[in-house]
Design a protein around this motif. Structure first.
Motif, PDB file in Angstrom:
ATOM      1  N   VAL A  43      71.001 -48.442  48.708  1.00  0.00           N
ATOM      2  CA  VAL A  43      69.585 -48.161  48.954  1.00  0.00           C
ATOM      3  C   VAL A  43      69.197 -48.342  50.418  1.00  0.00           C
ATOM      4  CG1 VAL A  43      67.242 -49.006  48.491  1.00  0.00           C
ATOM      5  CG2 VAL A  43      68.795 -48.522  46.586  1.00  0.00           C
ATOM      6  N   PRO A  44      69.659 -49.412  51.111  1.00  0.00           N
ATOM      7  CA  PRO A  44      69.269 -49.546  52.527  1.00  0.00           C
ATOM      8  C   PRO A  44      69.669 -48.344  53.380  1.00  0.00           C
ATOM      9  CG  PRO A  44      70.178 -51.609  51.726  1.00  0.00           C
ATOM     10  CD  PRO A  44      70.423 -50.595  50.658  1.00  0.00           C
ATOM     11  N   TYR A  45      70.812 -47.733  53.088  1.00  0.00           N
ATOM     12  CA  TYR A  45      71.251 -46.567  53.861  1.00  0.00           C
ATOM     13  C   TYR A  45      70.375 -45.355  53.546  1.00  0.00           C
ATOM     14  CZ  TYR A  45      75.326 -49.482  54.704  1.00  0.00           C
ATOM     15  OH  TYR A  45      76.162 -50.514  55.077  1.00  0.00           O
ATOM     16  N   ALA A  46      69.954 -45.247  52.278  1.00  0.00           N
ATOM     17  CA  ALA A  46      69.046 -44.160  51.910  1.00  0.00           C
ATOM     18  C   ALA A  46      67.687 -44.341  52.576  1.00  0.00           C
ATOM     19  CB  ALA A  46      68.888 -44.106  50.390  1.00  0.00           C
ATOM     20  N   GLU A  47      67.213 -45.580  52.639  1.00  0.00           N
ATOM     21  CA  GLU A  47      65.925 -45.847  53.280  1.00  0.00           C
ATOM     22  C   GLU A  47      65.980 -45.550  54.774  1.00  0.00           C
ATOM     23  OE1 GLU A  47      65.359 -49.888  52.111  1.00  0.00           O
ATOM     24  OE2 GLU A  47      64.238 -49.345  50.285  1.00  0.00           O
ATOM     25  N   GLU A  48      67.108 -45.887  55.406  1.00  0.00           N
ATOM     26  CA  GLU A  48      67.263 -45.587  56.826  1.00  0.00           C
ATOM     27  C   GLU A  48      67.273 -44.078  57.066  1.00  0.00           C
ATOM     28  OE1 GLU A  48      70.796 -47.555  58.096  1.00  0.00           O
ATOM     29  OE2 GLU A  48      69.963 -49.578  57.848  1.00  0.00           O
ATOM     30  N   ALA A  49      67.912 -43.347  56.155  1.00  0.00           N
ATOM     31  CA  ALA A  49      67.931 -41.887  56.285  1.00  0.00           C
ATOM     32  C   ALA A  49      66.514 -41.328  56.168  1.00  0.00           C
ATOM     33  CB  ALA A  49      68.838 -41.282  55.213  1.00  0.00           C
ATOM     34  N   LYS A  50      65.754 -41.840  55.228  1.00  0.00           N
ATOM     35  CA  LYS A  50      64.374 -41.381  55.063  1.00  0.00           C
ATOM     36  C   LYS A  50      63.529 -41.724  56.284  1.00  0.00           C
ATOM     37  CE  LYS A  50      64.582 -41.842  50.028  1.00  0.00           C
ATOM     38  NZ  LYS A  50      64.125 -42.618  48.835  1.00  0.00           N
ATOM     39  N   ASP A  51      63.788 -42.901  56.867  1.00  0.00           N
ATOM     40  CA  ASP A  51      63.065 -43.290  58.084  1.00  0.00           C
ATOM     41  C   ASP A  51      63.364 -42.329  59.234  1.00  0.00           C
ATOM     42  OD1 ASP A  51      61.903 -45.440  56.810  1.00  0.00           O
ATOM     43  OD2 ASP A  51      63.368 -46.909  57.550  1.00  0.00           O
ATOM     44  N   ARG A  52      64.548 -41.716  59.211  1.00  0.00           N
ATOM     45  CA  ARG A  52      64.899 -40.731  60.240  1.00  0.00           C
ATOM     46  C   ARG A  52      64.309 -39.360  59.929  1.00  0.00           C
ATOM     47  NH1 ARG A  52      70.044 -42.905  59.192  1.00  0.00           N
ATOM     48  NH2 ARG A  52      70.725 -40.915  58.280  1.00  0.00           N
TER      49      ARG A  52
END
Length: 398
Positions: free
Chosen positions: A20-29
């Motif tokens: 999930v943290p990697y998905a959230e970082e992708a969304k933040d980008r």
């Protein structure tokens, strides 16, 4: 600094949620993430459930009975009778999701150090529930090349030891979509009776069977009154994952009596969830026909498109809404992280669940992922196209 408990350090992280943290970082980008990692349907919750919550007229939201609201349990008895499972109100308990039903079953049927035999791959949280209750999981290995069919029953029986107390199946299976035939269930029944074991069955996906396949509940098998335990839930059936309402069903009075003591310690299942779940029992049959037809289309589309990608293979699941796919990668865990953190195609990427987390046999599932076809076909198409482009670009492709 005090030490963390051994139980806590041994508790596995969820392969479904740990990225999930990697998905959230992708969304933040600003990257669009297609979530194929989790069984969260995009299907609309039945109108009767939504209406029950909108029209709620209670001066106080109070505790329910520890076994669940009585009117709900009575309606559940009628509901189960309609699918061939004849029980009375004292043979079921409402739980905080199917998750608690599994934990209560483990706590009531097995002691720390006891063994439960489970076909592998299996829903990752089974291992978590087992770890938290001190139960040892013994895997029955199945293989993607055979569609995750069970090995011979003589091979399964070799796994039975003096510590074995139960067999545990998921029917239809999460993560593979495997559906047990009546013949297989009868064979399991013979083994259970021969060795005096419990037969635990997670049946939360029973409405999702395809190609005219028939779902058989362990509660329909004769001679298992003291052995069979069914796990159920409203989460997938009515697209109500957030209600956290499940059911523990068994004709074994001692299991219910024991589980009730644990249930009383947690007071009651969610009252608001039970109100919506009770209303959901009035959902018309047309809802399930439409939902089943939609998942049928999604399954066919997904399996066809996956198998068209060079190096990718997935068998045809017979139930649930998942498939396990083998990818041409060195390590599916690394790939699933990489495609979120280092890759996008048309400003979009894909989140999947590495299948290694659904195995406990070392080395199994290293090149496999679980994919949930819980998105509409348009989004599935974009997700699979993104996956194909990601596989082409991945530096660890094999």
């Amino acid at each position: 600094m005090p030490n963390i408990s051994k139980r806590g350090t041994q508790m596995p992280a969820s392969p479904i949620r740990r990225l999930v943290p990697y998905a959230e970082e992708a969304k933040d980008r600003g990257v669009k993430v297609y979530h194929l990692n989790i069984g969260q349907p995009d299907i609309k919750t039945p109108d009767v459930a939504i209406a029950a919550m909108h029209n709620l007229d209670l001066p106080v939201i109070e505790y329910s009975h520890s076994a669940g609201i009585e009117t709900y349990r009575k309606k559940l008895v009628k509901h189960y009778k309609g699918i061939g499972v004849n029980i009375n109100i004292n043979q079921l308990m409402v739980t905080t999701g199917g998750s608690e039903a599994i934990s209560l079953a483990f706590l009531s049927c097995l002691d720390p150090g006891d063994e439960v035999i489970v076909p592998e791959p299996f829903y990752a949280n089974y291992y978590g529930f087992a770890s938290s209750t001190g139960v040892k999981v013994v895997p029955v290995i199945s293989d993607i090349d055979t569609g995750f069919a069970l090995p011979s029953f003589s091979e399964i029986e070799k796994l039975v030891t003096k510590k074995t107390k139960a067999l545990f199946i998921c029917n239809p299976n999460n993560p593979t979509g495997y559906l047990y035939s009546r013949e297989e269930l009868e064979q399991l029944k013979k083994m259970v009776l021969k060795h005096n074991l419990y037969l635990l069955s997670d049946e939360v996906y029973r409405e999702f069977c395809y190609d005219d396949a028939e779902h058989i509940s362990v509660m329909e098998l004769e001679g298992l009154s003291e052995h069979a335990v069914m796990i159920d839930s409203v989460s997938k059936r009515y697209s109500e994952c957030g209600l956290r309402i499940g059911m523990l069903v068994t004709r074994n009075a001692r299991i219910i009596e024991t589980a009730m003591k644990f249930a009383q310690a947690r007071l009651s299942p969610p009252s608001l969830g039970q109100i919506a779940a009770e209303a959901s029992l009035e959902t018309p049959d047309s809802y399930f026909k439409q939902v089943n037809a939609e998942y049928h289309k999604r399954r066919n589309f997904l399996v066809e498109k996956l198998n068209q990608i060079p190096g990718v293979f997935t068998p045809m699941p017979k139930g649930a809404f998942y498939t396990v796919a083998r990818l041409p990668v060195d390590d599916a865990d690394k790939f699933c992280q990489w495609i979120l953190s280092d890759f996008s195609y048309k400003n979009q990427t894909v989140m999947m669940a590495p299948a290694s987390g659904f195995y406990i046999t070392p080395g199994k599932g290293k090149q496999e992922v679980r994919i949930a076809y819980v998105l509409n076909i348009e989004d599935l198409s974009k997700a699979i196209q993104t996956l194909e482009k990601g596989l082409e670009a991945y530096p660890g492709r094999v």
